[in-house]
Design a protein around this motif. Structure first.
Motif, PDB file in Angstrom:
ATOM      1  N   GLY A 123       0.806  -1.216   0.000  1.00  9.69           N
ATOM      2  CA  GLY A 123       0.000   0.000   0.000  1.00  9.69           C
ATOM      3  C   GLY A 123       0.838   1.263   0.000  1.00  9.69           C
ATOM      4  O   GLY A 123       0.318   2.360   0.182  1.00  9.69           O
ATOM      5  N   THR A 124       2.148   1.113  -0.212  1.00  8.22           N
ATOM      6  CA  THR A 124       3.071   2.243  -0.158  1.00  8.22           C
ATOM      7  C   THR A 124       3.473   2.675  -1.569  1.00  8.22           C
ATOM      8  O   THR A 124       3.759   1.838  -2.425  1.00  8.22           O
ATOM      9  N   SER A 125       3.487   3.991  -1.798  1.00 10.04           N
ATOM     10  CA  SER A 125       3.958   4.537  -3.077  1.00 10.04           C
ATOM     11  C   SER A 125       5.428   4.922  -2.937  1.00 10.04           C
ATOM     12  O   SER A 125       5.834   5.510  -1.934  1.00 10.04           O
ATOM     13  N   PHE A 126       6.217   4.601  -3.948  1.00 10.64           N
ATOM     14  CA  PHE A 126       7.648   4.871  -3.882  1.00 10.64           C
ATOM     15  C   PHE A 126       8.063   5.829  -4.992  1.00 10.64           C
ATOM     16  O   PHE A 126       7.764   5.610  -6.170  1.00 10.64           O
ATOM     17  N   ASP A 127       8.768   6.893  -4.609  1.00  9.46           N
ATOM     18  CA  ASP A 127       9.408   7.762  -5.591  1.00  9.46           C
ATOM     19  C   ASP A 127      10.896   7.891  -5.286  1.00  9.46           C
ATOM     20  O   ASP A 127      11.588   8.722  -5.863  1.00  9.46           O
ATOM     21  N   GLN A 128      11.392   7.046  -4.369  1.00  9.62           N
ATOM     22  CA  GLN A 128      12.804   7.067  -4.001  1.00  9.62           C
ATOM     23  C   GLN A 128      13.654   6.362  -5.064  1.00  9.62           C
ATOM     24  O   GLN A 128      13.165   5.526  -5.823  1.00  9.62           O
ATOM     25  N   ASP A 129      14.933   6.689  -5.085  1.00  7.55           N
ATOM     26  CA  ASP A 129      15.851   6.064  -6.032  1.00  7.55           C
ATOM     27  C   ASP A 129      16.106   4.600  -5.681  1.00  7.55           C
ATOM     28  O   ASP A 129      16.304   3.774  -6.577  1.00  7.55           O
ATOM     29  N   LEU A 130      16.081   4.301  -4.394  1.00  7.79           N
ATOM     30  CA  LEU A 130      16.418   2.964  -3.919  1.00  7.79           C
ATOM     31  C   LEU A 130      15.405   2.526  -2.868  1.00  7.79           C
ATOM     32  O   LEU A 130      14.946   3.337  -2.058  1.00  7.79           O
ATOM     33  N   VAL A 131      15.059   1.237  -2.874  1.00 14.16           N
ATOM     34  CA  VAL A 131      14.138   0.674  -1.879  1.00 14.16           C
ATOM     35  C   VAL A 131      14.749  -0.623  -1.359  1.00 14.16           C
ATOM     36  O   VAL A 131      15.116  -1.505  -2.142  1.00 14.16           O
ATOM     37  N   PHE A 132      14.879  -0.738  -0.034  1.00 15.54           N
ATOM     38  CA  PHE A 132      15.360  -1.966   0.583  1.00 15.54           C
ATOM     39  C   PHE A 132      14.179  -2.785   1.092  1.00 15.54           C
ATOM     40  O   PHE A 132      13.285  -2.266   1.761  1.00 15.54           O
ATOM     41  N   LEU A 133      14.221  -4.076   0.783  1.00 16.33           N
ATOM     42  CA  LEU A 133      13.143  -4.980   1.172  1.00 16.33           C
ATOM     43  C   LEU A 133      13.740  -6.308   1.630  1.00 16.33           C
ATOM     44  O   LEU A 133      14.311  -7.051   0.830  1.00 16.33           O
ATOM     45  N   CYS A 134      13.641  -6.608   2.893  1.00 14.74           N
ATOM     46  CA  CYS A 134      14.099  -7.883   3.442  1.00 14.74           C
ATOM     47  C   CYS A 134      12.955  -8.888   3.312  1.00 14.74           C
ATOM     48  O   CYS A 134      11.840  -8.630   3.783  1.00 14.74           O
ATOM     49  N   ASN A 135      13.229 -10.022   2.658  1.00 10.19           N
ATOM     50  CA  ASN A 135      12.145 -10.948   2.315  1.00 10.19           C
ATOM     51  C   ASN A 135      12.613 -12.404   2.402  1.00 10.19           C
ATOM     52  O   ASN A 135      13.371 -12.849   1.535  1.00 10.19           O
ATOM     53  N   PRO A 136      12.172 -13.165   3.419  1.00  9.64           N
ATOM     54  CA  PRO A 136      11.312 -12.774   4.524  1.00  9.64           C
ATOM     55  C   PRO A 136      12.015 -11.779   5.448  1.00  9.64           C
ATOM     56  O   PRO A 136      13.241 -11.778   5.534  1.00  9.64           O
ATOM     57  N   ASN A 137      11.217 -10.976   6.097  1.00 10.80           N
ATOM     58  CA  ASN A 137      11.765  -9.872   6.860  1.00 10.80           C
ATOM     59  C   ASN A 137      12.394 -10.330   8.168  1.00 10.80           C
ATOM     60  O   ASN A 137      11.921 -11.252   8.816  1.00 10.80           O
ATOM     61  N   ASN A 138      13.454  -9.675   8.522  1.00  7.72           N
ATOM     62  CA  ASN A 138      14.090  -9.809   9.832  1.00  7.72           C
ATOM     63  C   ASN A 138      13.784  -8.514  10.586  1.00  7.72           C
ATOM     64  O   ASN A 138      14.133  -7.441  10.090  1.00  7.72           O
ATOM     65  N   PRO A 139      13.057  -8.579  11.718  1.00 10.99           N
ATOM     66  CA  PRO A 139      12.963  -9.687  12.671  1.00 10.99           C
ATOM     67  C   PRO A 139      11.624 -10.430  12.735  1.00 10.99           C
ATOM     68  O   PRO A 139      11.479 -11.331  13.559  1.00 10.99           O
ATOM     69  N   ASP A 140      10.621 -10.072  11.932  1.00 10.34           N
ATOM     70  CA  ASP A 140       9.276 -10.612  12.161  1.00 10.34           C
ATOM     71  C   ASP A 140       8.874 -11.722  11.193  1.00 10.34           C
ATOM     72  O   ASP A 140       7.813 -12.326  11.334  1.00 10.34           O
ATOM     73  N   GLY A 141       9.695 -12.011  10.173  1.00 12.83           N
ATOM     74  CA  GLY A 141       9.376 -13.084   9.237  1.00 12.83           C
ATOM     75  C   GLY A 141       8.318 -12.731   8.210  1.00 12.83           C
ATOM     76  O   GLY A 141       7.847 -13.600   7.474  1.00 12.83           O
TER      77      GLY A 141
END
Length: 339
Positions: A123-141
């Motif tokens: 649900g997030t819109s991105f206009d940044q040059d870079l996006v970091f995405l941990c998948n699966p996420n640390n610390p919640d999975g």
């Protein structure tokens, strides 16, 4: 953040019965891999190859990719710092809570950092040059599917997405995004071998990206950053991948059972996870006290999760071990809860 990660048993003058603080394979390093590395010790008398190209070739064959799209790194953390150099003084979005080194790498490169809620990614819109995405996420999975990542890459073509798949093998919930690399130039995938094969002390990871991105990364990467034993470990792993691949289904069953046990205890609420690790919310703000209590009284090590952005002193993170060690933790938490 040099300090404040998991596996910080060095802070305690005690021998631990079980370590729940680090999200690595619980049975330790494979015996055959250890034996092979012992045989390679004499090779430390020589320099390693500057960019570990021989290992990149084996990884390329494993993933069915061009070796020119693979860059071997000194753990996944070096990868994040290298990637950030390509975006000096630009903008970045980081999902929280998550691994702190993404932000540290970006701050070092004078980037403008914006945070988004990891659980609200789609649900997030991105206009940044870079996006970091941990998948699966640390610390919640928390997990994001390949189809969802494809959607993000499609609707945000001007943003480069870095997908950290350090824990992708610790869940059956999602698959890797590697299949999207040929279709999208705005995708970089980072992999780690240290968690799955329990070699964090060797530091070994790699970047999957376009050939052009790799060329740019090499301009910032120092030679010989990956040591000889790490390279040899990687070569052995990919020569014997099926044989030494851990029995993940068993560990995930252990983790599910542990989550249920802890959630039944007074004072603890488990945030469900489909990985081998999960967050626990304490009903009181005692994460540091609980960590010390378990360490000094029961010789058990957990992760105080209060230093993850958007979390506080109500949160701890636990990585499942075998049933016998999990039982030690459940009993210790129960004792804490009735004090």
């Amino acid at each position: 953040m040099i300090y404040g990660h998991g596996d910080d048993g060095y802070r305690y003058a005690t021998e631990f019965k079980a370590n729940f603080s680090s999200n690595v394979w619980y049975e330790g390093t494979n015996d055959k891999l250890l034996s092979y590395l012992k045989q390679q010790l004499s090779n430390i008398a020589n320099y390693p190859t500057p960019n570990a190209d021989e290992l990149a070739q084996k990884i390329a064959e494993h993933h069915q990719l061009d070796p020119n799209s693979i860059l071997i790194t000194n753990g996944a953390t070096e990868a994040f710092y290298l990637i950030a150099t390509l975006f000096f003084e630009k903008t970045v979005a980081i999902g929280i809570p998550t691994f702190s080194e993404y932000e540290d790498a970006c701050i070092r490169n004078k980037m403008n950092v914006t945070h988004y809620k990891r659980s609200e990614l789609m649900g997030t819109s991105f206009d940044q040059d870079l996006v970091f995405l941990c998948n699966p996420n640390n610390p919640d999975g928390f997990c994001t599917s390949v189809s969802q990542i494809k959607e993000l890459l499609t609707i945000n073509p001007k943003s480069t997405f870095v997908i950290d798949e350090a824990y992708i093998d610790f869940t059956f919930e999602i698959e890797s995004s590697i299949s999207l690399l040929e279709e999208f130039d705005n995708l970089i995938v980072v992999k780690s071998l240290t968690k799955l094969f329990t070699i964090p002390g060797l530091r070994l990871g790699y970047i999957l990206c376009s050939k052009e991105v790799k060329k740019r990364l090499l301009q910032s990467k120092m030679p010989w950053s990956v040591n000889t034993l790490a390279i040899e470990a990687g070569k052995y792993i990919y020569d014997n991948y099926t044989m030494i691949y851990p029995e993940m289904e068993k560990l995930l069953e252990y983790c599910k059972a542990l989550q249920k046990r802890i959630n039944c205890l007074d004072g603890f609420t488990v945030i469900p996870s489909e990985t081998n690790y999960f967050l626990v919310k304490l009903h009181t703000s005692d994460s540091a006290k609980l960590k010390d209590y378990l360490a000094y009284t029961h010789q058990l090590l957990i992760r105080d999760a209060s230093n993850f952005k958007s979390l506080d002193e109500h949160y701890i993170r636990i990585a499942s071990q075998c049933p016998q060690k999990n039982e030690l933790l459940v009993n210790a938490l129960q004792e804490w809860s009735i004090q």
